[in-house]
Design a protein around this motif. Structure first.
Motif, PDB file in Angstrom:
ATOM      1  N   VAL A   1     -24.295  30.440  39.516  1.00 45.71           N
ATOM      2  CA  VAL A   1     -22.986  29.827  39.291  1.00 45.71           C
ATOM      3  C   VAL A   1     -22.034  30.297  40.376  1.00 45.71           C
ATOM      4  O   VAL A   1     -21.862  31.502  40.592  1.00 45.71           O
ATOM      5  N   ARG A   2     -21.433  29.338  41.060  1.00 43.54           N
ATOM      6  CA  ARG A   2     -20.412  29.628  42.077  1.00 43.54           C
ATOM      7  C   ARG A   2     -19.085  29.057  41.584  1.00 43.54           C
ATOM      8  O   ARG A   2     -19.058  27.976  40.993  1.00 43.54           O
ATOM      9  N   ALA A   3     -17.993  29.792  41.841  1.00 42.45           N
ATOM     10  CA  ALA A   3     -16.703  29.365  41.308  1.00 42.45           C
ATOM     11  C   ALA A   3     -15.570  29.745  42.256  1.00 42.45           C
ATOM     12  O   ALA A   3     -15.570  30.827  42.839  1.00 42.45           O
TER      13      ALA A   3
ATOM     14  N   ILE B   1     -16.513  24.584  39.556  1.00 39.95           N
ATOM     15  CA  ILE B   1     -17.689  25.341  39.106  1.00 39.95           C
ATOM     16  C   ILE B   1     -18.928  24.620  39.602  1.00 39.95           C
ATOM     17  O   ILE B   1     -19.099  23.418  39.361  1.00 39.95           O
ATOM     18  N   ARG B   2     -19.790  25.344  40.330  1.00 39.40           N
ATOM     19  CA  ARG B   2     -21.033  24.766  40.869  1.00 39.40           C
ATOM     20  C   ARG B   2     -22.206  25.559  40.300  1.00 39.40           C
ATOM     21  O   ARG B   2     -22.307  26.765  40.551  1.00 39.40           O
TER      22      ARG B   2
ATOM     23  N   ALA C   1     -19.931  22.363  25.751  1.00 38.63           N
ATOM     24  CA  ALA C   1     -19.966  21.518  26.946  1.00 38.63           C
ATOM     25  C   ALA C   1     -18.935  21.933  27.991  1.00 38.63           C
ATOM     26  O   ALA C   1     -18.174  22.890  27.817  1.00 38.63           O
ATOM     27  N   VAL C   2     -18.937  21.223  29.100  1.00 42.58           N
ATOM     28  CA  VAL C   2     -17.920  21.360  30.142  1.00 42.58           C
ATOM     29  C   VAL C   2     -17.481  19.941  30.507  1.00 42.58           C
ATOM     30  O   VAL C   2     -18.302  19.071  30.780  1.00 42.58           O
ATOM     31  N   ILE C   3     -16.176  19.695  30.454  1.00 46.82           N
ATOM     32  CA  ILE C   3     -15.580  18.361  30.624  1.00 46.82           C
ATOM     33  C   ILE C   3     -16.386  17.289  29.883  1.00 46.82           C
ATOM     34  O   ILE C   3     -16.589  16.189  30.389  1.00 46.82           O
TER      35      ILE C   3
ATOM     36  N   GLU D   1     -14.888  20.001  38.089  1.00 42.41           N
ATOM     37  CA  GLU D   1     -13.592  20.585  38.352  1.00 42.41           C
ATOM     38  C   GLU D   1     -12.740  20.523  37.089  1.00 42.41           C
ATOM     39  O   GLU D   1     -12.857  19.600  36.281  1.00 42.41           O
ATOM     40  N   SER D   2     -11.908  21.510  36.946  1.00 38.98           N
ATOM     41  CA  SER D   2     -10.950  21.543  35.854  1.00 38.98           C
ATOM     42  C   SER D   2      -9.683  22.216  36.376  1.00 38.98           C
ATOM     43  O   SER D   2      -9.557  22.443  37.581  1.00 38.98           O
TER      44      SER D   2
END
Length: 436
Positions: free
Chosen positions: A303-305, A329-330, A371-373, A389-390
């Motif tokens: 995870v990259r952020a 977030i990747r 979840a995410v988005i 993205e958020s």
């Protein structure tokens, strides 16, 4: 021993060290020195060092008969500007163009031919401003970006780039002179600013009109606006330097040039990169390198952020103020797959998120949810990153986010084992020195 007595090689080395101006004076001493001072190999060094050209070209990019002639044409074309400033602007544009050629030729194709002195004088007359010297020179080399639809403009080719968070999308272009005139008049009328402000709009997002960059022609400083029309400096005041004209008189300052130089440095070092989503390429302003980008690998899941400050929706006059940040977030699954208790799984799927948000090292919020988005990304071993993205706001200029994702090996429909936690290493949310 004088220069007259020096061998050809020694003389060549000496002349190359003393530079073109002194070499020109040496040429007046004698026939032999004039011949040595006119050698093409010598002037090719000067052209390479000062102008970054490896073939004899004039300022318009057309062939010149020799390197010496090319150098003379450049000096004549820019005689009204300090030569060190000309060299600096040349290097700035060369670095940007080289990176674009290698990584984003579609954006390079939008760069317009440089403006003439007549164009700049007409521009100044229409807007009743006097451009800072560094800005004039930047536009002598490149008159911003072409915004016409004939180039297939889709809002993603901005030289500065951008970011997104939910429906808020930004992609910033460097405006050509004709658009600066139009945008400045419209924006000043809309914001209620007067002509005496000496502000012009030099860059803006074509997909979100909220993101605008203003150049103050009085002091040469660069600003962008917040949601309540507060102007924030885009370059640290401590770095903005005075520029003097050829008579040594104080002129103006170089914030726009510093801004583009810093942008070029970030592109060249890989701090920011090209992002491609749904076959659309753009320059993403989300940092890719530590310490601005965090990286963590847990059980094979990486995870990259990182985050970007969003001035156009921030309100710094509120109590408390609202500093808004977009964050990216990747996440991806390493080629060896998800490793749990020595067992490799070729896929895993996100189920839950957990965030801890801090401002000035104090926890101000905790977020837990599915979840995410609204998505449950299914990661495949060695597959593409899932990117989302958020955004979040802070009451202070500095803060951070860290947390974790809950994954299941296999998939939610067909789990292959127990849930496991994947770390999201802390990444900063900070008001930056440079705002893009």
């Amino acid at each position: 021993m004088g220069l007259e007595d020096a061998g050809d090689l020694v003389l060549h080395i000496v002349l190359s060290k003393i530079g073109p101006e002194s070499t020109g004076r040496v040429a007046c001493v004698s026939t032999r020195l004039r011949v040595s001072a006119s050698e093409e190999s010598l002037w090719s060094i000067f052209c390479s060092r000062d102008l970054n050209i490896s073939t004899p070209l004039d300022p318009h990019g057309d062939p010149a008969p020799s390197f010496k002639t090319a150098y003379q044409l450049w000096r004549e074309s820019f005689r009204m500007y300090p030569w060190n400033l000309v060299k600096r602007v040349t290097l700035c544009w060369d670095n940007l163009k080289l990176w674009l050629s290698l990584n984003f030729p579609e954006a390079k194709a939008t760069l317009r031919k440089g403006a003439t002195e007549d164009d700049l004088e007409e521009f100044e007359t229409l807007l009743k401003v006097k451009l800072p010297l560094p800005t004039r020179l930047l536009y002598r080399f490149v008159d911003g970006q072409e915004l016409s639809s004939s180039n297939g403009l889709d809002g993603s080719l901005g030289l500065i780039g951008g970011y997104s968070a939910y429906s808020h999308e930004v992609n910033v272009y460097l405006l050509p002179l004709k658009e600066i005139i139009r945008e400045t008049k419209e924006t000043m009328r809309h914001l209620g600013f007067s002509n005496s402000e000496n502000l012009i709009v030099v860059a803006a997002s074509v997909v979100a009109g909220l993101k605008i960059f203003f150049l103050d022609c009085t002091n040469g400083k660069l600003y962008t606006g917040t949601s309540n029309r507060q102007l924030l400096p885009c370059v640290p005041d401590s770095l903005v330097r005075s520029v003097h004209d050829i008579n040594g008189d104080h002129q103006s300052q170089d914030a726009l040039l510093l801004w583009l130089e810093e942008h070029g440095r970030r592109l060249q070092t890989g701090t920011i990169k090209i992002c491609e989503q749904e076959n659309v390429k753009s320059i993403s302003l989300f940092p890719e390198l530590p310490p601005l980008c965090s990286v963590a690998v847990t059980n094979g899941v990486q995870v990259r952020a990182s985050s970007v400050f969003i001035p156009e929706i921030s309100n710094l006059l509120d109590q408390p103020p609202a500093y808004w940040y977009a964050y990216s977030i990747r996440m991806s699954l390493m080629p060896e797959g998800c490793i749990l208790n020595g067992t490799h799984h070729s896929s895993c799927q996100l189920y839950w998120r957990h965030w801890v948000i801090r401002a000035d090292n104090e926890v101000i919020d905790k977020v837990n949810g599915e979840a995410v988005i609204g998505k449950y990304p299914l990661l495949q071993a060695g597959g593409e990153e899932f990117v989302y993205e958020s955004c979040s706001s802070l009451p202070t200029t500095a803060g951070s986010i860290e947390g974790s994702f809950t994954f299941v090996p296999g998939s939610l429909r067909d789990p292959k084992g127990s849930q496991f936690e994947v770390k999201v290493a802390e990444f900063p949310l900070e008001l930056p020195d440079y705002i893009f």
